[in-house]
Design a protein around this motif. Sequence first.
Motif, short mmCIF file in Angstrom:
data_model
loop_
_atom_site.label_atom_id
_atom_site.label_comp_id
_atom_site.label_asym_id
_atom_site.label_seq_id
_atom_site.Cartn_x
_atom_site.Cartn_y
_atom_site.Cartn_z
N LEU A 145 50.86 31.89 -74.85
CA LEU A 145 52.24 32.29 -75.13
C LEU A 145 52.93 31.29 -76.06
O LEU A 145 53.64 31.69 -76.99
N VAL A 146 52.71 30.01 -75.81
CA VAL A 146 53.30 28.96 -76.66
C VAL A 146 52.82 29.15 -78.10
O VAL A 146 53.62 29.13 -79.04
N HIS A 147 51.52 29.34 -78.27
CA HIS A 147 50.99 29.52 -79.63
C HIS A 147 51.45 30.84 -80.23
O HIS A 147 51.75 30.91 -81.43
N ASP A 148 51.50 31.89 -79.44
CA ASP A 148 51.93 33.20 -79.94
C ASP A 148 53.36 33.17 -80.47
O ASP A 148 53.70 33.89 -81.40
N ASP A 149 54.20 32.32 -79.88
CA ASP A 149 55.60 32.23 -80.29
C ASP A 149 55.80 31.44 -81.59
O ASP A 149 56.89 31.48 -82.17
N LEU A 150 54.80 30.71 -82.04
CA LEU A 150 54.94 29.85 -83.22
C LEU A 150 55.26 30.64 -84.48
O LEU A 150 54.92 31.82 -84.59
N PRO A 151 55.90 29.98 -85.45
CA PRO A 151 56.24 30.67 -86.71
C PRO A 151 55.04 31.31 -87.41
O PRO A 151 55.18 32.37 -88.02
#
Length: 169
Positions: free
Chosen positions: A84-90
């Motif tokens: 989720l953290v990576h998916d939210d990245l720009p």
Amino acid sequence: MNALNFEQELSAQTAAVNEILEKYLPPAIGEQATLREAMRYSVTAGGKRLRPVMMHRAFRMFNGEGDICEPFMAAMEFIHTSSLVHDDLPALDDDSLRRGRETTHCRYGEAMGILAGDGLLNLAYETAARACAEHPECPQAPRALSVLAEKSGHLGMLGGQSVDVELEG
């Protein structure tokens, strides 16, 4: 089971999982305090914790005993949160909100968001590997670690995300 009992049971199970997660999350201290704080921020953002709850239920359903399942429950949730953290990245979805609050990269910066996601992924494998070492009486633990790694890697979750990226637009 009626809906009220289900909601109460799920709430109790979620609280139990949150306690387990707390046992395995590193404290936000030391030279890496910001990284650890970002990791904790990401994991404690909430959620129903269905993956670890279902893992625990399956473990018990097949006569699993003791607490050997707990580190794997934590590891699964750390992997999920990492994704989720990576998916939210720009570079991916560029989301600024997750579960009603700032995403990790918005709160801590993009670089720390990447590091927090990577840190959670590594913490997942550290946690599961430590369980294998600390529970030699459980011959299934190394296989569980192998499955966890495979299903979150290029043949599983990450592979699915790569297909999503390639098909975008």
